[in-house]
Write an enzyme that holds these catalytic residues in place. Structure first.
Site, PDB file in Angstrom:
ATOM      1  N   CYS A 186       1.031  -1.203   0.032  1.00 40.69           N
ATOM      2  CA  CYS A 186      -0.093  -0.171   0.043  1.00 40.69           C
ATOM      3  C   CYS A 186       0.954   1.157   0.083  1.00 40.69           C
ATOM      4  O   CYS A 186       1.372   1.597   0.957  1.00 40.69           O
ATOM      5  CB  CYS A 186      -0.792   0.053   1.298  1.00 40.69           C
ATOM      6  SG  CYS A 186      -1.880   1.522   1.601  1.00 40.69           S
TER       7      CYS A 186
ATOM      8  N   CYS B 179      -0.253   3.999   2.573  1.00 40.14           N
ATOM      9  CA  CYS B 179       0.243   3.634   3.756  1.00 40.14           C
ATOM     10  C   CYS B 179       1.670   4.022   4.393  1.00 40.14           C
ATOM     11  O   CYS B 179       1.929   4.337   5.212  1.00 40.14           O
ATOM     12  CB  CYS B 179       0.275   1.963   4.090  1.00 40.14           C
ATOM     13  SG  CYS B 179      -1.239   1.382   3.860  1.00 40.14           S
TER      14      CYS B 179
END
Length: 304
Positions: free
Chosen positions: A51, A54
């Site tokens: 991700c 993230c």
């Protein structure tokens, strides 16, 4: 049970920040988050190695938590390695951050927010910027008890003193939803400052507004019950019945119908039943008993 490891402000186990910042697992979630949040608020960062957002958000979270100097902790949970907890909490996309206090989720946001908004979120969480909590609680209690007029008046008074109070705006929007005035509810949510648009109370009110719009299209409960009884394999009829039941305040009934759809016809309409459950949980709020029970039952179905 309580966490008896002292909070470290620098260094120590777990790298910089010590016990202020740690990685956790499904097995340790109770100790690291639920129990620890009875001492200080705990942020849970749901992330995954693949991700990109993230990787942007996590360093910002770590910096803001260290800056709070022990007033809040950060726990990181890799959803690929530990899917059960995010599944129970209805996490659909990452990064997702949930704030826990006194053993329960109380706020949160999704997406990679900039540093200023993360810092503002933590400031609100630890009580550095808003002293209207008692009035908010009283208004929410009145709304939960069905006293919409008292709740609306209290939320309105809070907004007169603090026009940017997102929680009060969200509460007032829910009052309008209760009375069927969806246009004013939408207008009220539109007044929330962009910096607070991702706050959990605002997301909850927005979800409640979308549900109210859907409920107007769902149909009559009795007619839908008869339709489901005539053809139990009709997923659309069961889905519409769940929405109609929720609109009538029958949360348990809505849960039962949607969970049955998930169990029997998970892939119908691009996983619509599970997605609708997540929207219900968001509208009801993370601490609502129906949300807690529903998430547990959904998790049992998904991860059995």
């Amino acid at each position: 049970m309580s966490v008896d490891t002292p909070i470290l402000s620098e260094g120590g186990a777990g790298g910089p920040g010590g016990d202020l910042i740690k990685d956790s697992t499904t097995q340790d979630f109770m100790r690291d988050v639920i129990d620890a949040s009875r001492e200080v608020p705990v942020l849970v960062d749901f992330w995954a190695p693949w991700c990109g957002p993230c990787r942007q958000l996590t360093p910002i979270l770590e910096k803001a938590v260290r800056a709070a100097k022990g007033a809040v902790r950060l726990v990181k949970l890799n959803i690929d390695e530990h899917p059960q907890i995010p599944g129970q909490m209805g996490v659909q996309s990452i990064p997702a951050v949930f704030a826990f206090r006194d053993g329960r989720p109380v706020d949160g946001f999704m997406g990679a927010l900039p540093e200023a908004r993360v810092s503002a979120f933590i400031a609100r969480l630890i009580g550095d910027v808003d002293d209207s909590g008692a009035d908010i609680e009283a208004a929410e209690a009145a709304l939960a008890a069905g006293d919409v007029n008292t709740a609306a008046q209290t939320f309105g008074e809070i907004l007169q003193k603090d026009a940017e109070n997102a929680q009060a705006a969200a509460g007032l929007a829910k009052c309008y939803i209760k009375t069927g005035d969806l246009a004013r509810a939408e207008q009220t949510l539109g007044l929330v400052p962009p910096a607070k648009a991702d706050a959990a109370p605002v997301a909850s009110a927005r979800a409640a507004l979308e549900l109210a719009k859907k409920a107007g299209e769902a149909g009559d409960v009795d007619a839908l019950r008869a339709k489901v009884a005539a053809d139990p394999s009709d997923p659309q009829a069961r889905f519409d019945l769940a929405l109609a039941l929720n609109a009538k305040g029958d949360r348990q009934g809505a849960l039962d119908e949607l969970l049955l759809l998930v169990a029997k016809n998970r892939k119908w309409n691009d996983d619509a039943a599970r997605k609708q459950l997540v929207q219900l949980f968001e509208a009801w709020g993370p601490a609502d008993p129906a949300t807690v029970a529903g998430r547990q039952r959904l998790s049992s179905l998904l991860f059995a």
